[in-house]
Design a protein around this motif. Structure first.
Motif, PDB file in Angstrom:
ATOM      1  N   TYR A   1       0.831  -1.198   0.000  1.00 35.32           N
ATOM      2  CA  TYR A   1       0.000   0.000   0.000  1.00 35.32           C
ATOM      3  C   TYR A   1       0.866   1.249   0.000  1.00 35.32           C
ATOM      4  CZ  TYR A   1      -3.869  -3.107   1.138  1.00 35.32           C
ATOM      5  OH  TYR A   1      -4.817  -4.103   1.097  1.00 35.32           O
ATOM      6  N   ASP A   2       0.291   2.327  -0.527  1.00 34.24           N
ATOM      7  CA  ASP A   2       0.970   3.619  -0.508  1.00 34.24           C
ATOM      8  C   ASP A   2       0.666   4.387   0.775  1.00 34.24           C
ATOM      9  OD1 ASP A   2       2.157   3.745  -3.312  1.00 34.24           O
ATOM     10  OD2 ASP A   2       0.053   3.345  -3.766  1.00 34.24           O
ATOM     11  N   LEU A   3      -0.467   4.067   1.418  1.00 34.51           N
ATOM     12  CA  LEU A   3      -0.878   4.810   2.607  1.00 34.51           C
ATOM     13  C   LEU A   3      -1.880   3.992   3.396  1.00 34.51           C
ATOM     14  CD1 LEU A   3      -0.954   7.572   4.191  1.00 34.51           C
ATOM     15  CD2 LEU A   3      -2.888   8.189   2.725  1.00 34.51           C
ATOM     16  N   TYR A   4      -1.753   4.062   4.729  1.00 34.53           N
ATOM     17  CA  TYR A   4      -2.750   3.483   5.625  1.00 34.53           C
ATOM     18  C   TYR A   4      -3.578   4.604   6.250  1.00 34.53           C
ATOM     19  CZ  TYR A   4       0.282  -0.696   5.622  1.00 34.53           C
ATOM     20  OH  TYR A   4       1.039  -1.783   5.270  1.00 34.53           O
ATOM     21  N   LEU A   5      -4.880   4.364   6.375  1.00 38.21           N
ATOM     22  CA  LEU A   5      -5.776   5.236   7.141  1.00 38.21           C
ATOM     23  C   LEU A   5      -6.340   4.387   8.273  1.00 38.21           C
ATOM     24  CD1 LEU A   5      -7.729   6.927   4.203  1.00 38.21           C
ATOM     25  CD2 LEU A   5      -5.969   7.984   5.616  1.00 38.21           C
TER      26      LEU A   5
ATOM     27  N   VAL B   1       1.159   6.512   7.560  1.00 40.31           N
ATOM     28  CA  VAL B   1      -0.132   6.306   8.216  1.00 40.31           C
ATOM     29  C   VAL B   1      -0.741   7.650   8.598  1.00 40.31           C
ATOM     30  CG1 VAL B   1      -1.326   5.310  10.190  1.00 40.31           C
ATOM     31  CG2 VAL B   1       0.595   4.101   9.181  1.00 40.31           C
ATOM     32  N   ILE B   2      -2.026   7.798   8.320  1.00 40.52           N
ATOM     33  CA  ILE B   2      -2.813   8.905   8.863  1.00 40.52           C
ATOM     34  C   ILE B   2      -3.818   8.298   9.832  1.00 40.52           C
ATOM     35  CG2 ILE B   2      -4.478  10.739   8.389  1.00 40.52           C
ATOM     36  CD1 ILE B   2      -3.232  11.092   5.654  1.00 40.52           C
ATOM     37  N   PHE B   3      -3.812   8.775  11.076  1.00 38.67           N
ATOM     38  CA  PHE B   3      -4.766   8.295  12.068  1.00 38.67           C
ATOM     39  C   PHE B   3      -6.053   9.115  11.998  1.00 38.67           C
ATOM     40  CE2 PHE B   3      -0.902   6.722  14.324  1.00 38.67           C
ATOM     41  CZ  PHE B   3      -1.266   5.384  14.370  1.00 38.67           C
TER      42      PHE B   3
ATOM     43  N   GLY C   1       4.991   6.041  15.144  1.00 37.27           N
ATOM     44  CA  GLY C   1       5.374   6.054  13.743  1.00 37.27           C
ATOM     45  C   GLY C   1       4.347   6.638  12.792  1.00 37.27           C
ATOM     46  N   GLY C   2       3.309   7.295  13.339  1.00 35.95           N
ATOM     47  CA  GLY C   2       2.305   7.922  12.487  1.00 35.95           C
ATOM     48  C   GLY C   2       2.853   9.135  11.758  1.00 35.95           C
ATOM     49  N   ASP C   3       2.246   9.457  10.628  1.00 33.29           N
ATOM     50  CA  ASP C   3       2.698  10.589   9.819  1.00 33.29           C
ATOM     51  C   ASP C   3       1.782  11.797   9.935  1.00 33.29           C
ATOM     52  OD1 ASP C   3       4.985   9.476   7.778  1.00 33.29           O
ATOM     53  OD2 ASP C   3       3.568   7.916   8.327  1.00 33.29           O
ATOM     54  N   ASP C   4       0.513  11.558  10.247  1.00 32.74           N
ATOM     55  CA  ASP C   4      -0.428  12.666  10.388  1.00 32.74           C
ATOM     56  C   ASP C   4      -1.678  12.121  11.073  1.00 32.74           C
ATOM     57  OD1 ASP C   4      -1.518  15.176  10.233  1.00 32.74           O
ATOM     58  OD2 ASP C   4      -1.524  15.293   8.045  1.00 32.74           O
ATOM     59  N   TYR C   5      -2.584  13.003  11.417  1.00 37.28           N
ATOM     60  CA  TYR C   5      -3.847  12.589  12.009  1.00 37.28           C
ATOM     61  C   TYR C   5      -4.922  13.573  11.603  1.00 37.28           C
ATOM     62  CZ  TYR C   5      -3.324  16.357  15.403  1.00 37.28           C
ATOM     63  OH  TYR C   5      -3.193  17.596  15.976  1.00 37.28           O
ATOM     64  N   ILE C   6      -6.162  13.124  11.657  1.00 36.86           N
ATOM     65  CA  ILE C   6      -7.300  14.003  11.412  1.00 36.86           C
ATOM     66  C   ILE C   6      -8.371  13.650  12.429  1.00 36.86           C
ATOM     67  CG2 ILE C   6      -8.322  12.464   9.670  1.00 36.86           C
ATOM     68  CD1 ILE C   6      -9.262  15.071   8.226  1.00 36.86           C
ATOM     69  N   LYS C   7      -9.002  14.667  13.005  1.00 37.35           N
ATOM     70  CA  LYS C   7      -9.968  14.452  14.072  1.00 37.35           C
ATOM     71  C   LYS C   7     -11.380  14.274  13.513  1.00 37.35           C
ATOM     72  CE  LYS C   7      -7.420  17.084  17.585  1.00 37.35           C
ATOM     73  NZ  LYS C   7      -7.454  18.228  18.515  1.00 37.35           N
ATOM     74  N   LYS C   8     -12.148  13.451  14.220  1.00 42.00           N
ATOM     75  CA  LYS C   8     -13.568  13.291  13.927  1.00 42.00           C
ATOM     76  C   LYS C   8     -14.348  14.427  14.569  1.00 42.00           C
ATOM     77  CE  LYS C   8     -13.426   8.223  13.734  1.00 42.00           C
ATOM     78  NZ  LYS C   8     -13.944   6.974  14.308  1.00 42.00           N
ATOM     79  N   PRO C   9     -15.438  14.889  13.997  1.00 38.90           N
ATOM     80  CA  PRO C   9     -15.977  14.463  12.697  1.00 38.90           C
ATOM     81  C   PRO C   9     -15.062  14.912  11.548  1.00 38.90           C
ATOM     82  CG  PRO C   9     -17.197  16.345  13.534  1.00 38.90           C
ATOM     83  CD  PRO C   9     -16.275  15.922  14.636  1.00 38.90           C
TER      84      PRO C   9
END
Length: 221
Positions: free
Chosen positions: A47-51, A77-79, A96-104
């Motif tokens: 894979y190129d990216l994990y979400l 990985v983006i969390f 080891g994460g690369d970025d994150y985005i919050k819900k919603p």
């Protein structure tokens, strides 16, 4: 060829919503609802990216990423997280994460974050930089005789700059990549590593004072 993504989200409806959006954006997407299924797919596909969602059945997205990193999987990985506390965010980066985005989740923002992470990837395992070779996997710079030239931190700094493909990497981003939260980074140490790189690339390292650094790859492919 479109980037291939693995989406791990245990909320079935939200999983389907994200899959629809990502496929409309042109990505190839595999989706799973639990970390064990995700782990199986990582063995079967590149894979190129994990979400990854963070709060999952059986184990967290952080725990899954730890397993992958321990096995040598460096896929970015983006969390996707509902957690607000800084401790959790730090844990994601330390694991080891690369970025994150919050819900919603704002889908437009998610798309932008995915594009940014994918742009940072350096896909070749071996880069030829003039008379030097940079091994992405081993994170080491070699001369024509195969002699390793850099220490661990300086080599990681070179990788961070190369991933930006000529763009300026902000100082805070560099420090986050070079030092874990348990380490004490400093501007002085960073300047030492920059000086080491300039020994081999005197004309390629560019400093935007007070902003960050860039590596000019013109002529290096």
């Amino acid at each position: 060829m479109s980037a291939k993504l693995l989406l791990l989200e245990d909320d079935r409806l939200f999983n389907e919503t994200l899959q629809d959006f990502l496929e409309e954006e042109g990505y190839s997407v595999d989706t799973v609802l639990d970390p064990y299924s995700a782990l199986d797919l990582t063995y079967e596909n590149n894979y190129d990216l994990y979400l990854f969602d963070v709060n999952l059945p059986y184990e967290s997205g952080f725990d899954l990423l730890s397993k992958l990193r321990q096995g040598g999987d460096e896929t970015p990985v983006i969390f996707i997280t509902s957690r607000e506390d800084k401790a959790s965010l730090k844990e994601g980066f330390v694991k080891g994460g690369d970025d994150y985005i919050k819900k919603p989740v704002d889908l437009e923002e998610l798309g932008l974050r995915i594009e940014a992470v994918l742009r940072r990837q350096v896909r070749q395992s071996l880069l030829h930089l003039g008379s030097y070779r940079f091994d992405i996997h081993n994170r080491q710079l070699y001369d024509a005789q195969g002699v390793a030239l850099l220490g661990q931190k300086a080599a990681l700094l070179l990788l961070v700059l190369l991933e930006a493909k000529g763009g300026i990497v902000p100082l805070e981003e560099i420090k986050r990549r070079l030092w874990s939260t348990a380490e004490e980074g400093s501007d002085g140490a960073l300047r030492v590593y920059i000086t080491q790189l300039k020994k081999y690339f005197p004309d390629q390292i560019r400093n935007e004072r007070g902003v960050g650094y860039a590596f000019d790859r013109e002529g290096y492919g």
